[in-house]
Design a protein around this motif. Structure first.
Motif, PDB file in Angstrom:
ATOM      1  N   VAL A 206       0.838  -1.200   0.000  1.00 51.57           N
ATOM      2  CA  VAL A 206       0.000   0.000   0.000  1.00 51.57           C
ATOM      3  C   VAL A 206       0.874   1.252   0.000  1.00 51.57           C
ATOM      4  N   LYS A 207       1.888   1.262   0.854  1.00 51.54           N
ATOM      5  CA  LYS A 207       2.797   2.411   0.880  1.00 51.54           C
ATOM      6  C   LYS A 207       3.621   2.491  -0.405  1.00 51.54           C
ATOM      7  N   LEU A 208       3.945   1.339  -0.988  1.00 51.84           N
ATOM      8  CA  LEU A 208       4.682   1.341  -2.252  1.00 51.84           C
ATOM      9  C   LEU A 208       3.883   2.055  -3.338  1.00 51.84           C
ATOM     10  N   GLU A 209       2.593   1.830  -3.402  1.00 49.79           N
ATOM     11  CA  GLU A 209       1.756   2.521  -4.393  1.00 49.79           C
ATOM     12  C   GLU A 209       1.813   4.027  -4.180  1.00 49.79           C
ATOM     13  N   ALA A 210       1.856   4.459  -2.924  1.00 43.84           N
ATOM     14  CA  ALA A 210       1.942   5.890  -2.629  1.00 43.84           C
ATOM     15  C   ALA A 210       3.280   6.462  -3.087  1.00 43.84           C
ATOM     16  N   VAL A 211       4.354   5.691  -2.930  1.00 42.34           N
ATOM     17  CA  VAL A 211       5.674   6.136  -3.393  1.00 42.34           C
ATOM     18  C   VAL A 211       5.671   6.286  -4.912  1.00 42.34           C
ATOM     19  N   LEU A 212       5.150   5.295  -5.602  1.00 41.17           N
ATOM     20  CA  LEU A 212       5.122   5.336  -7.064  1.00 41.17           C
ATOM     21  C   LEU A 212       4.309   6.519  -7.567  1.00 41.17           C
ATOM     22  N   ALA A 213       3.257   6.869  -6.845  1.00 42.56           N
ATOM     23  CA  ALA A 213       2.428   8.009  -7.243  1.00 42.56           C
ATOM     24  C   ALA A 213       3.145   9.332  -7.011  1.00 42.56           C
ATOM     25  N   ALA A 214       4.069   9.354  -6.035  1.00 47.16           N
ATOM     26  CA  ALA A 214       4.747  10.607  -5.677  1.00 47.16           C
ATOM     27  C   ALA A 214       5.935  10.917  -6.580  1.00 47.16           C
ATOM     28  N   LEU A 215       6.513   9.887  -7.210  1.00 49.28           N
ATOM     29  CA  LEU A 215       7.721  10.078  -8.014  1.00 49.28           C
ATOM     30  C   LEU A 215       7.371  10.135  -9.496  1.00 49.28           C
ATOM     31  N   ASN A 216       7.976  11.073 -10.204  1.00 51.29           N
ATOM     32  CA  ASN A 216       7.674  11.260 -11.617  1.00 51.29           C
ATOM     33  C   ASN A 216       8.299  10.186 -12.505  1.00 51.29           C
ATOM     34  N   ASP A 217       9.487   9.719 -12.131  1.00 53.76           N
ATOM     35  CA  ASP A 217      10.224   8.776 -12.980  1.00 53.76           C
ATOM     36  C   ASP A 217      10.618   7.581 -12.128  1.00 53.76           C
TER      37      ASP A 217
END
Length: 248
Positions: A206-217
């Motif tokens: 769940v937190k991994l999805e949040a990280v992926l959403a926060a980073l552009n690349d």
């Protein structure tokens, strides 16, 4: 690669440097309880590809000094100071577990320094409101138990050198929300690859999805291993990471 020691702020840090003319060195940062020798196999592959490789021992590990403080951000500060001491203007960073947290802090605090970022099995910090998860209920898989036991025989100094006093501090930090890490995540501009394992891994999906959403690349890759992908699934690790770091 011969170990060199340098004083960075209040701590003496040991590191190994392959040297060479590569304008963008690769800095490899180990996890808690290990030392830089965990990267020896991968370092050889990078060097064969004409990459300069720098491998520090984190404070309280390997040949680096023990200290009174082991705040997670201090590990990142040590890596950043080492880059500054070596007058590096651009680097690729690879970090496993605690080392993954350290390199993420470097990339967020100094985006211009970091070209490519690899974060392997870093336990993602809690957000405000998250329920703390136990770090003690995870049982190592048979391959992890075998590698841990054989590592003691191959590198007994690693076990003896580790400052076990940091364990209590680490567990306390794992259990606390870290809003600053989340707030600064979007400051990372480096092309980022996140590696996470399956059963026995320590990356919350769940937190991994949040990280992926926060980073552009950023992209993530899942592996059939536990917490140490580069050790337990080395060929798969190299197949994923080496081309990522070798790309222009």
């Amino acid at each position: 690669m011969t170990a060199t020691k340098v004083t960075l702020g209040d701590v003496s840090i040991a590191y190994r440097d392959s040297g060479g003319v590569d304008p963008i060195p690769v800095v490899l940062v180990h996890g808690m309880g290990g030392d830089g020798h965990t990267w020896d196999h991968f370092a050889r592959s990078l060097i064969q590809g004409d990459r300069r490789v720098i491998i520090p021992d984190l404070r309280g590990h390997g040949r680096s000094a023990h200290t009174a403080s082991y705040l997670f951000d201090e590990f990142g500060d040590d890596v950043a100071r080492l880059c500054e001491n070596l007058e590096l203007t651009k680097v690729d960073l690879v970090g496993h577990s605690l080392g993954g947290y350290a390199v993420s802090r470097v990339a967020a605090n100094d985006p211009d320094l970091v070209r490519r970022l690899v974060i392997e099995e870093c336990p993602l910090p809690l957000r405000p409101g998250d329920t703390p998860t136990s770090m003690t209920g995870r049982f190592p898989s048979p391959p992890e138990l075998w590698h841990a036991a054989s590592s003691v025989l191959r590198h007994p100094r690693t076990v003896l050198a580790f400052d076990r006093s940091m364990t209590k501090s680490a567990l306390a930090q794992f259990r606390k929300p870290n809003p600053q890490w989340w707030d600064q995540l979007s400051d990372i501009t480096a092309s980022t690859l996140i590696l996470y394992g399956g059963a026995g891994g320590m990356v919350d999906p769940v937190k991994l999805e949040a990280v992926l959403a926060a980073l552009n690349d950023c992209r993530a890759m899942r592996f059939k291993s536990g917490h140490s992908i580069h050790r337990d699934r080395y060929s798969d690790f190299e197949m994923a990471v080496l081309p990522f770091l070798m790309a222009s």
